[in-house]
Design an enzyme around this catalytic site. Structure first.
Site, PDB file in Angstrom:
ATOM      1  N   SER A 141       0.859  -1.180   0.000  1.00  0.00           N
ATOM      2  CA  SER A 141       0.000   0.000   0.000  1.00  0.00           C
ATOM      3  C   SER A 141       0.896   1.230   0.000  1.00  0.00           C
ATOM      4  O   SER A 141       1.702   1.410   0.923  1.00  0.00           O
ATOM      5  CB  SER A 141      -0.887  -0.040   1.246  1.00  0.00           C
ATOM      6  OG  SER A 141      -1.639   1.147   1.355  1.00  0.00           O
ATOM      7  N   LYS A 160      -0.964  -0.888  -4.503  1.00  0.00           N
ATOM      8  CA  LYS A 160      -2.184  -0.142  -4.156  1.00  0.00           C
ATOM      9  C   LYS A 160      -1.779   1.307  -3.900  1.00  0.00           C
ATOM     10  O   LYS A 160      -0.909   1.564  -3.069  1.00  0.00           O
ATOM     11  CB  LYS A 160      -2.820  -0.766  -2.914  1.00  0.00           C
ATOM     12  CG  LYS A 160      -3.829   0.096  -2.185  1.00  0.00           C
ATOM     13  CD  LYS A 160      -4.550  -0.723  -1.119  1.00  0.00           C
ATOM     14  CE  LYS A 160      -4.706   0.033   0.187  1.00  0.00           C
ATOM     15  NZ  LYS A 160      -5.381  -0.777   1.234  1.00  0.00           N
ATOM     16  N   LEU A 161      -2.413   2.216  -4.633  1.00  0.00           N
ATOM     17  CA  LEU A 161      -2.125   3.641  -4.446  1.00  0.00           C
ATOM     18  C   LEU A 161      -3.200   4.255  -3.573  1.00  0.00           C
ATOM     19  O   LEU A 161      -4.395   4.135  -3.865  1.00  0.00           O
ATOM     20  CB  LEU A 161      -2.106   4.373  -5.795  1.00  0.00           C
ATOM     21  CG  LEU A 161      -1.144   3.869  -6.866  1.00  0.00           C
ATOM     22  CD1 LEU A 161      -1.273   4.753  -8.119  1.00  0.00           C
ATOM     23  CD2 LEU A 161       0.296   3.875  -6.353  1.00  0.00           C
ATOM     24  N   LYS A 162      -2.778   4.954  -2.542  1.00  0.00           N
ATOM     25  CA  LYS A 162      -3.727   5.750  -1.766  1.00  0.00           C
ATOM     26  C   LYS A 162      -4.084   6.974  -2.614  1.00  0.00           C
ATOM     27  O   LYS A 162      -3.197   7.593  -3.222  1.00  0.00           O
ATOM     28  CB  LYS A 162      -3.076   6.197  -0.453  1.00  0.00           C
ATOM     29  CG  LYS A 162      -2.844   5.050   0.514  1.00  0.00           C
ATOM     30  CD  LYS A 162      -4.165   4.508   1.019  1.00  0.00           C
ATOM     31  CE  LYS A 162      -3.978   3.622   2.245  1.00  0.00           C
ATOM     32  NZ  LYS A 162      -5.256   3.114   2.762  1.00  0.00           N
ATOM     33  N   ASP A 178      -7.041   3.073  -3.192  1.00  0.00           N
ATOM     34  CA  ASP A 178      -7.783   3.102  -1.926  1.00  0.00           C
ATOM     35  C   ASP A 178      -8.011   4.559  -1.540  1.00  0.00           C
ATOM     36  O   ASP A 178      -7.055   5.306  -1.321  1.00  0.00           O
ATOM     37  CB  ASP A 178      -6.981   2.379  -0.834  1.00  0.00           C
ATOM     38  CG  ASP A 178      -7.734   2.270   0.490  1.00  0.00           C
ATOM     39  OD1 ASP A 178      -8.889   2.739   0.572  1.00  0.00           O
ATOM     40  OD2 ASP A 178      -7.151   1.722   1.454  1.00  0.00           O
ATOM     41  N   ASN A 233      -9.981   5.570   1.132  1.00  0.00           N
ATOM     42  CA  ASN A 233     -10.332   5.768   2.546  1.00  0.00           C
ATOM     43  C   ASN A 233     -11.464   6.772   2.718  1.00  0.00           C
ATOM     44  O   ASN A 233     -11.366   7.726   3.509  1.00  0.00           O
ATOM     45  CB  ASN A 233      -9.107   6.162   3.383  1.00  0.00           C
ATOM     46  CG  ASN A 233      -8.140   5.005   3.562  1.00  0.00           C
ATOM     47  OD1 ASN A 233      -7.053   5.003   2.993  1.00  0.00           O
ATOM     48  ND2 ASN A 233      -8.535   3.989   4.333  1.00  0.00           N
ATOM     49  N   GLU A 240     -11.030   0.826  -3.708  1.00  0.00           N
ATOM     50  CA  GLU A 240     -11.336   0.477  -2.317  1.00  0.00           C
ATOM     51  C   GLU A 240     -11.952   1.669  -1.589  1.00  0.00           C
ATOM     52  O   GLU A 240     -11.408   2.770  -1.608  1.00  0.00           O
ATOM     53  CB  GLU A 240     -10.035   0.035  -1.638  1.00  0.00           C
ATOM     54  CG  GLU A 240     -10.159  -0.395  -0.188  1.00  0.00           C
ATOM     55  CD  GLU A 240      -8.807  -0.835   0.389  1.00  0.00           C
ATOM     56  OE1 GLU A 240      -7.845  -1.015  -0.383  1.00  0.00           O
ATOM     57  OE2 GLU A 240      -8.715  -0.987   1.617  1.00  0.00           O
ATOM     58  N   ASP A 263     -13.828  -1.662   2.467  1.00  0.00           N
ATOM     59  CA  ASP A 263     -12.939  -1.864   3.621  1.00  0.00           C
ATOM     60  C   ASP A 263     -13.700  -1.362   4.856  1.00  0.00           C
ATOM     61  O   ASP A 263     -14.411  -2.134   5.522  1.00  0.00           O
ATOM     62  CB  ASP A 263     -11.613  -1.106   3.375  1.00  0.00           C
ATOM     63  CG  ASP A 263     -10.673  -1.100   4.572  1.00  0.00           C
ATOM     64  OD1 ASP A 263     -11.003  -1.680   5.610  1.00  0.00           O
ATOM     65  OD2 ASP A 263      -9.574  -0.496   4.480  1.00  0.00           O
ATOM     66  N   LYS A 301     -10.200  -7.385   7.190  1.00  0.00           N
ATOM     67  CA  LYS A 301      -9.228  -7.033   8.233  1.00  0.00           C
ATOM     68  C   LYS A 301      -9.797  -7.541   9.542  1.00  0.00           C
ATOM     69  O   LYS A 301     -10.847  -7.077   9.980  1.00  0.00           O
ATOM     70  CB  LYS A 301      -9.071  -5.519   8.350  1.00  0.00           C
ATOM     71  CG  LYS A 301      -8.327  -4.838   7.232  1.00  0.00           C
ATOM     72  CD  LYS A 301      -8.249  -3.338   7.491  1.00  0.00           C
ATOM     73  CE  LYS A 301      -7.573  -2.643   6.341  1.00  0.00           C
ATOM     74  NZ  LYS A 301      -7.668  -1.166   6.454  1.00  0.00           N
ATOM     75  N   GLY A 328      -4.433  -4.602   5.816  1.00  0.00           N
ATOM     76  CA  GLY A 328      -3.456  -4.438   6.891  1.00  0.00           C
ATOM     77  C   GLY A 328      -3.701  -3.139   7.618  1.00  0.00           C
ATOM     78  O   GLY A 328      -4.435  -2.273   7.134  1.00  0.00           O
TER      79      GLY A 328
HETATM   80  O1  OSB Z   1      -7.269   1.577   4.442  1.00  0.00           O
HETATM   81  O2  OSB Z   1      -6.202  -0.191   4.069  1.00  0.00           O
HETATM   82  C1  OSB Z   1      -6.311   0.875   4.684  1.00  0.00           C
HETATM   83  C2  OSB Z   1      -3.217   1.415   6.869  1.00  0.00           C
HETATM   84  C3  OSB Z   1      -3.800   1.927   8.002  1.00  0.00           C
HETATM   85  C4  OSB Z   1      -5.162   2.123   8.040  1.00  0.00           C
HETATM   86  C5  OSB Z   1      -5.943   1.816   6.930  1.00  0.00           C
HETATM   87  C6  OSB Z   1      -5.362   1.280   5.784  1.00  0.00           C
HETATM   88  C7  OSB Z   1      -3.978   1.109   5.750  1.00  0.00           C
HETATM   89  C8  OSB Z   1      -3.269   0.651   4.572  1.00  0.00           C
HETATM   90  C9  OSB Z   1      -1.927  -0.006   4.773  1.00  0.00           C
HETATM   91  O3  OSB Z   1      -3.655   0.803   3.444  1.00  0.00           O
HETATM   92  C10 OSB Z   1      -2.055  -1.462   4.953  1.00  0.00           C
HETATM   93  C11 OSB Z   1      -0.772  -2.084   5.452  1.00  0.00           C
HETATM   94  O4  OSB Z   1       0.208  -2.121   4.710  1.00  0.00           O
HETATM   95  O5  OSB Z   1      -0.744  -2.543   6.626  1.00  0.00           O
HETATM   96 MG    MG Z   2      -8.385   0.534   2.982  1.00  0.00          MG
END
Ligand code: OSB
Ligand code: MG
Length: 365
Positions: free
Chosen positions: A132, A158-160, A186, A188, A211, A236, A260, A288
């Site tokens: 990520s 995976k690109l935020k 992703d 969020n 995501e 998620d 998760k 994660g």
């Molecule tokens: O949205 O998946 C998520 C990390 C912290 C909180 C939310 C997310 C994430 C990640 C990183 O995307 C996942 C990882 O490498 O543990």
């Molecule tokens: Mg996520």
């Protein structure tokens, strides 16, 4: 016989800042649950973050929740399954519950000589690792960072993303690294349903999935979005239980689920969601929460179940920390090995934990 439980707070630096649409992390506050038995000990890692930016839970709240409401459910012989049943009278608080469940599972599986992978019904001995990638300061920087992870061997990127850092970032990564790269994004929860036409611009890049584009509560909004974009929607944050997962799939809010354990209250609930998705032919992957080796070990066991057909955010220790609190998990040919030892968690190295520990509270049964 369980004699007591310790709650251990620690802090570990991240190797690089991790920026998401909800904030930037430069370190990770940690909370471990340690169950003390006569013969063995059981460890669980609470995945809540310092602040309630990803979901409503946060570390200090989880500690209070565990101390006041969850520890009273644990007696001298309490199994993880019994704890999960008893803890149903506490609403929500998934990450707090999952941390206690993991520690109890670790204890009982060590006593039984069974690995978590075997307990859950794992079918793989290694799992494909994705990574990520946080939001970067420039597209040049993004290309450099992604290139570095690909050189390490990661099998999926995976690109935020967030409004203002999305289409052009994805275009640059796709055109630099080619059509064969497994690529997903992703958000969020950074968008709203009104952004559907904008998010449909991602369709041309053949992403595996988008995501959690919309807020956690807007499960129904994802139905409208799923009709407006071709890229599969993966949830998620919204998926906090088996029931939410079933409903989201029934109404067409998503076609892929990120599982998760912390977010859904533990591994037992995660397995239920996995089984539902496997039954319906819905792909799942293991998310994660920047876990140390303690929680990563358990995630790898889960990710070894047959329905986990997409690479997860189960990256190697070195992607997060200069030195993990446990023996590190190391990438081998883009995969991480599934732990085979009895138990659910990898235990901290005493010398490592000592360097990171902030405080410890002991609770006798
Ligand atoms: O949205 O998946 C998520 C990390 C912290 C909180 C939310 C997310 C994430 C990640 C990183 O995307 C996942 C990882 O490498 O543990
Ligand atoms: Mg996520």
């Amino acid at each position: 016989m369980i004699r007591g439980i310790e709650l251990i707070d620690a802090r570990i630096d991240l190797v690089s800042p991790f920026r998401t649409s909800f904030g930037t992390q430069t370190y990770r506050d940690l909370l471990f649950v340690r169950v003390l038995d006569d013969d063995v000990e059981g460890w669980g890692e609470c995945v809540a973050m310092s602040e309630p930016g990803y979901s409503s839970e946060y570390i200090d709240g989880c500690r209070a929740m565990i101390e006041r409401f969850l520890l009273p459910f644990v007696g001298p012989q309490t199994s993880a399954e019994q704890f999960v049943e008893r803890a149903k009278e506490v609403r929500g608080n998934y990450m707090a519950k999952a941390a206690v469940e993991a520690a109890l599972l670790d204890r009982q599986l060590r006593l039984a000589g069974q690995s978590l992978a075997e307990y859950l019904g794992a079918t793989k001995d290694r799992v494909a690792s994705g990574v990520s990638v946080g939001i970067q300061s420039s597209i040049d920087e993004l290309i450099k960072v992604v290139g570095g992870y690909l050189a390490d061997g990661y099998l999926r990127i995976k690109l935020k993303i967030e409004p203002g850092a999305d289409i052009e970032q994805v275009r640059a990564v796709r055109s630099t690294f080619g059509d064969d790269l497994l690529l997903q994004v992703d958000a969020n929860a950074a968008y709203s349903v009104g952004d559907a036409a904008h998010l449909a611009k991602l369709d041309e890049f053949d992403l595996l999935l988008i995501e959690q584009p919309l807020p956690e509560e807007d499960v129904v909004g994802h139905v409208d979005l799923a009709r407006a974009v071709r890229t599969p929607i993966c949830l998620d944050e919204s998926i906090t239980s088996y029931e939410v997962a079933r409903g989201a799939l029934d109404i067409g809010a998503c076609s892929i689920i990120n599982i998760k354990p912390g977010r859904v209250g533990g591994f037992i609930e995660s397995k239920r969601i996995h089984d539902l998705c496997l039954d319906r032919g819905v792909p799942v992957w293991c998310g994660g929460m920047l876990e140390t080796g303690v929680g990563r070990a358990a995630n790898l066991a889960l990710a070894a179940l047959p329905g986990f057909t997409l690479p997860g955010d189960t990256s190697a220790s070195s992607r997060y920390f200069a030195e993990d609190v446990t023996e590190p998990f190391v990438l081998e040919g883009g995969h991480l090995g599934v732990p085979t030892e009895p138990g659910a968690s990898r235990h901290p190295l005493a010398a490592q934990l000592e360097k990171m520990e902030v405080r410890r509270t002991s609770h006798h049964l």
